[in-house]
Scaffold this active site. Structure first.
Site, short mmCIF file in Angstrom:
data_model
loop_
_atom_site.label_atom_id
_atom_site.label_comp_id
_atom_site.label_asym_id
_atom_site.label_seq_id
_atom_site.Cartn_x
_atom_site.Cartn_y
_atom_site.Cartn_z
N GLU A 54 -13.64 -9.46 0.41
CA GLU A 54 -12.34 -10.01 0.06
C GLU A 54 -12.42 -10.75 -1.28
OE1 GLU A 54 -9.64 -13.83 1.28
OE2 GLU A 54 -11.02 -13.02 2.77
N ASP A 58 -10.30 -9.49 -4.46
CA ASP A 58 -9.32 -10.38 -5.07
C ASP A 58 -9.45 -10.37 -6.59
OD1 ASP A 58 -7.37 -12.76 -4.92
OD2 ASP A 58 -9.06 -13.63 -5.98
N ASP A 127 -5.83 -10.57 3.46
CA ASP A 127 -7.27 -10.71 3.24
C ASP A 127 -7.99 -9.38 3.45
OD1 ASP A 127 -6.84 -13.37 2.74
OD2 ASP A 127 -7.67 -14.09 4.65
N GLU A 130 -7.45 -7.03 0.54
CA GLU A 130 -8.34 -7.35 -0.58
C GLU A 130 -9.77 -6.89 -0.29
OE1 GLU A 130 -6.14 -11.21 -2.60
OE2 GLU A 130 -7.64 -11.55 -1.04
#
Length: 240
Positions: A54, A58, A127, A130
């Site tokens: 994640e 991101d 989440d 990502e």
């Protein structure tokens, strides 16, 4: 008879369907890791979860969307581009993108999260989305990740200017504080409750005042801070 809402819902295991909806191949071990939420990992004895993926995803997501907006809107100021990016990559829009590919059905959740609707929770969906980007980046690199991201988020990017006007309250608050000599903006965040019902409360502060100027609650720290910034702006500038 339908499944009781009080029983845990197991994840789908036909991940070929997810890969098809996602639009590109992801190495099997990375795909599996991307789907492991921390609640499941904790119940399974502390196995690896998707939080590192994640983190990576991101960063990849941010640069891809930033470049796309930079190129697509050459006459837009940096502050507006920042708002547009935040309105595209924040929790709620990413959760919407995750729902479009049915991502929640495949996530491995602990019993508490699964029982209490975790498969449709914005924080878990965003989440995991990502994390899936991170897994794609490690499998195929930046260009393939870029293609998939832009395809999956095209429905958000098409109206990024209008979305950006109202959704990135943290940036709006910073700009307001700078313009009115209120000093820097900071947040204090506290969480309570079990993983499957975690609630974060954020308070917004400016350096020129000792009291909180706004507060907000949400299921993630980032979302709670944005809510606190929105509350602060409603107090500082009611017409904003």
């Amino acid at each position: 008879m339908g499944r009781s809402k009080h029983l845990p819902v197991p994840p789908r295991t036909d991940t070929d369907a997810l890969v098809e909806a996602w639009g590109t191949h992801v190495d099997a071990p990375l795909l599996q890791l991307a789907l492991v939420h921390r609640s499941y990992a904790n119940e399974a004895g502390g196995i690896a979860n998707n939080e590192r993926l994640e983190f990576l995803g991101d960063s990849v997501l941010s640069i891809v969307v930033a470049q796309k907006l930079y190129e697509q809107y050459p006459d837009v100021a940096e502050s507006d581009l920042s708002r547009m990016r935040a309105a595209t990559v924040s929790q709620q829009p990413l959760a919407a993108a995750a729902r479009r590919i049915g991502l929640g059905d495949f996530v491995f959740l602990g019993k508490g999260e699964s029982t209490h609707g975790g498969r449709d929770k914005d924080s878990i969906l965003s989440d995991t989305f990502e994390a899936l980007i991170g897994a794609t980046y490690l499998t195929s690199g930046l260009e393939e990740s870029r293609r998939v991201i832009l395809e999956c988020l095209s429905f958000l990017l098409v109206d990024a200017p209008s979305r950006g006007q109202h959704q990135d309250w943290k940036t709006i608050l910073i700009e307001h504080a700078q313009a009115h000599g209120l000093g820097g903006v900071s947040y204090e965040v506290a969480g309570r409750g079990p993983d499957h019902q975690r609630v974060f409360t954020a308070q917004a502060f400016v350096s020129e005042r000792s009291d909180a100027i706004g507060s907000g609650q949400a299921s993630s720290k980032k979302h709670a801070e944005n809510a606190a910034a929105q509350d602060a702006m409603s107090r500082l500038s009611p017409g904003q």
